[in-house]
Design an enzyme around this catalytic site. Sequence first.
Site, PDB file in Angstrom:
ATOM      1  N   GLU A 108      -0.198 -18.519   8.873  1.00  0.00           N
ATOM      2  CA  GLU A 108      -1.374 -19.193   8.099  1.00  0.00           C
ATOM      3  C   GLU A 108      -0.845 -20.576   7.649  1.00  0.00           C
ATOM      4  OE1 GLU A 108      -5.213 -18.191   5.625  1.00  0.00           O
ATOM      5  OE2 GLU A 108      -3.322 -17.635   4.658  1.00  0.00           O
ATOM      6  N   TYR A 178      -8.633 -24.854  -0.706  1.00  0.00           N
ATOM      7  CA  TYR A 178      -7.722 -25.580  -0.569  1.00  0.00           C
ATOM      8  C   TYR A 178      -7.962 -27.156  -0.120  1.00  0.00           C
ATOM      9  CZ  TYR A 178      -5.242 -21.292  -1.684  1.00  0.00           C
ATOM     10  OH  TYR A 178      -5.056 -20.024  -2.121  1.00  0.00           O
ATOM     11  N   ARG A 299     -12.527  -3.948   4.414  1.00  0.00           N
ATOM     12  CA  ARG A 299     -11.905  -3.024   3.670  1.00  0.00           C
ATOM     13  C   ARG A 299     -12.085  -1.734   4.770  1.00  0.00           C
ATOM     14  NH1 ARG A 299     -12.831  -0.298  -0.409  1.00  0.00           N
ATOM     15  NH2 ARG A 299     -14.661  -1.420  -1.169  1.00  0.00           N
ATOM     16  N   ALA A 321      -6.486  -6.537   5.295  1.00  0.00           N
ATOM     17  CA  ALA A 321      -5.264  -6.626   4.680  1.00  0.00           C
ATOM     18  C   ALA A 321      -5.098  -5.535   3.895  1.00  0.00           C
ATOM     19  CB  ALA A 321      -5.637  -7.816   3.594  1.00  0.00           C
ATOM     20  N   CYS A 345      -7.229   3.221   1.882  1.00  0.00           N
ATOM     21  CA  CYS A 345      -7.150   2.241   0.710  1.00  0.00           C
ATOM     22  C   CYS A 345      -8.469   2.558  -0.421  1.00  0.00           C
ATOM     23  CB  CYS A 345      -7.763   0.833   1.182  1.00  0.00           C
ATOM     24  SG  CYS A 345      -8.088  -0.685  -0.088  1.00  0.00           S
TER      25      CYS A 345
HETATM   26 FE1  SF4 Z   1      -4.548  -2.891  -2.410  1.00  0.00          FE
HETATM   27 FE2  SF4 Z   1      -3.450  -0.066  -2.256  1.00  0.00          FE
HETATM   28 FE3  SF4 Z   1      -5.446  -0.462  -4.166  1.00  0.00          FE
HETATM   29 FE4  SF4 Z   1      -5.650  -0.759  -1.271  1.00  0.00          FE
HETATM   30  S1  SF4 Z   1      -5.126   1.169  -2.533  1.00  0.00           S
HETATM   31  S2  SF4 Z   1      -6.608  -2.067  -2.945  1.00  0.00           S
HETATM   32  S3  SF4 Z   1      -4.041  -1.713  -0.558  1.00  0.00           S
HETATM   33  S4  SF4 Z   1      -3.203  -1.446  -4.206  1.00  0.00           S
END
Ligand code: SF4
Length: 684
Positions: A108, A178, A299, A321, A345
């Site tokens: 990127e 940016y 997510r 991500a 996550c």
């Molecule tokens: Fe970030 Fe891990 Fe929390 Fe998901 S579980 S938001 S990847 S710290």
Amino acid sequence: MDAKTTAGSRYQTLFDPLRLGPVTAPNRFYQVPHCSGMGHALPRTLAAMRGMKAEGGWGVVCTEYCSIHPSSDDQPYPFAALWDDGDVANLAAMAQQVHAHGALAGVELWHGGSYVPNLASRLPSIGVRSMPSREEPVQSQRMDRSDIRAFRQWHLAAAWRARQAGFDIVYVYPTHGYLMWEFLSRSRNDRSDEYGGSLVNRARLLRELLEDTRAAVGDRCAIAVRFSADGHGDEHLSASEAHDLIGMLDDLPDLWDLVVGDYYGEEMATSRFVREGSLEERIAQVKRLTRKPVVSVGRFTSPDNMVRQLRNGILDLIGAARPSIADPFLPAKIRDGRLEEIRECIGCNVCYASNYRGAALRCTQNPTIGEEWRRGWHPERVPPGKGGSVLIVGAGPAGLEAALILGKRGYTVTLADSASEPGGRVTLESRLPGLAEWARVRDYRLTQLRAMPQVSMYLGNRLAAAEVREFDADHVLIATGARWRRDGLGRWHSRSIAALPAAGVLTPDDIMHGARPAGEVTIFDDDHYYMAPVIAVLLARAGARVTYVTTTGSAAEWSHYTGEQERTQAQLLELGVEIRVSTALESFDGAAVTLGCVYSGRKWQQSAATVVLVTSREPREELYRELVGEEPAVPALKIQRIGDCRQPALIAHAVYSGHKAARELDAEHQAPPAGRDRSVIHGN
Ligand code: SF4
Ligand code: ADP
């Protein structure tokens, strides 16, 4: 049909390759550019972390924001860079590790414009006009035509270096505030030359960059644009202008990587405020406007939802991500039909906070992230142990993680907890408003543990030292957690608050065990993260008249690092919570609190029937002390403390602590020393 075949056919579409200009993504799992806290400073750490995602099946793995020139220096935040041959060599290591598993590597390219202060390079920052940087008391230099020409050359040179480093996808990045965003902005861009005014003019530099990049590396690399599907807000770039722009430029990129205009409030928001897949509608609108493949995030952790995104034509690639941080092996697990092993996550943004604090990536769910190179940790493999029995007291996040890893290493594990259900603080906290997804920390581990015959769980049993000794395990891990203090001691009060009455003083533990004070409640937040605000939300919704008092200048100040501060304060205001910042709770007599200004010392009284003290926690280490005494003669490897009973901290720390102790049990003398990623001066 076995689970593997079922999953294989149902999710096959996620594993179809996709052509992106001159390259082909091997599947639809796309790790979009995300911060890592590593950047150009920790190249080995970065290469190993990104390589692990490719090993886990991500078909495309990208860098974080990668500076094209020293006039774009985001110090103290860890950014990647392609400034010179040294950077080419370091990022080539990442590209190689990604390629080693058949994935494509993306970079990127980024210029921060007015946003960055150039603290390290000390070059003037540049902008569409002179504007203040995001945080420092400095402004950028207005770019004239020669600066624009120079900028195009820098971008071109960085694209060449990206190609040299082996990248397959090169980004042009006109969003997130940016430099290119500034040019597109109707209010920031006040130019009267060919780069200002109409949308065509404001987008001229973006078009030129795309043409330059395509001409330079487009035969070998796909060109991606990271762009906002709903613009950047009407004063900058309206949604309809953003849509027009996609139509105008659609011939130039090979891929649109779509985000939305509200970065903190939505795109990067936590599960407290935003659900999985929340961008869907806006992305779907844009998808109809382009002939090029589209990737976006949400997510996503549910494979069914991912398949739906592809089948309904909303996305061509599943961007991630955070889900790729929590589980680098998510694609492989879907491929192999091991869905119950997916480490989902929880949307807490502890990963994001680590970058914000300048530290390498960490994650509540995945303790191995960021440790791939330094400690040689693999998220799915642990070394076999010597065998024997382990007693773990406490089934919170530390105890559960330790049991899982020790079970995998072949130990016979007994996990005991005095509570009637496992999960410790995770179970309790996940019942607070907005924290339901946090239960995934417990559920992922419990699902695995229940399938392990070598691990037994005993709930509803408070163990005393005699029982622990009687158990005669080869190793004992004490994971008994911590309790919130009832006396106000913490950051502000280094001694207990004097003469607090027994009645009317509550802690988060009381609230989590069901206490629901009504009437006037004062919550004292000397912790500065989520606990006090979520209690305020809970009690205000239940009808209490809540005053939220904190010593800092804004509510939940630390949650600035998780991107939650603004939404937290807005939520409290919407619920009618009275917010008192820069204020300390000095005393409470059962009918009124005395509050004090932290700057002037001025004091005043306010009526309150209840105070909730959210100040600090006391390790629950009585059992450990009884077993080892005040000063263990030998470092007590047979009996260790882990998690909050050793160091009260975030759930992420507890999981990490349990993981480390379990992985290193019996290996203390063989474990390779942790590596330090840095440049070393040779020949002096
Ligand atoms: Fe970030 Fe891990 Fe929390 Fe998901 S579980 S938001 S990847 S710290
Ligand atoms: P951590 O975050 O370190 O994992 P938690 O507070 O989440 O810690 O969990 C600690 C667990 O230990 C709680 O579920 C608590 O019920 C349990 N516990 C504390 N003392 C004992 C004890 N003496 N015997 C058994 N379980 C205990």
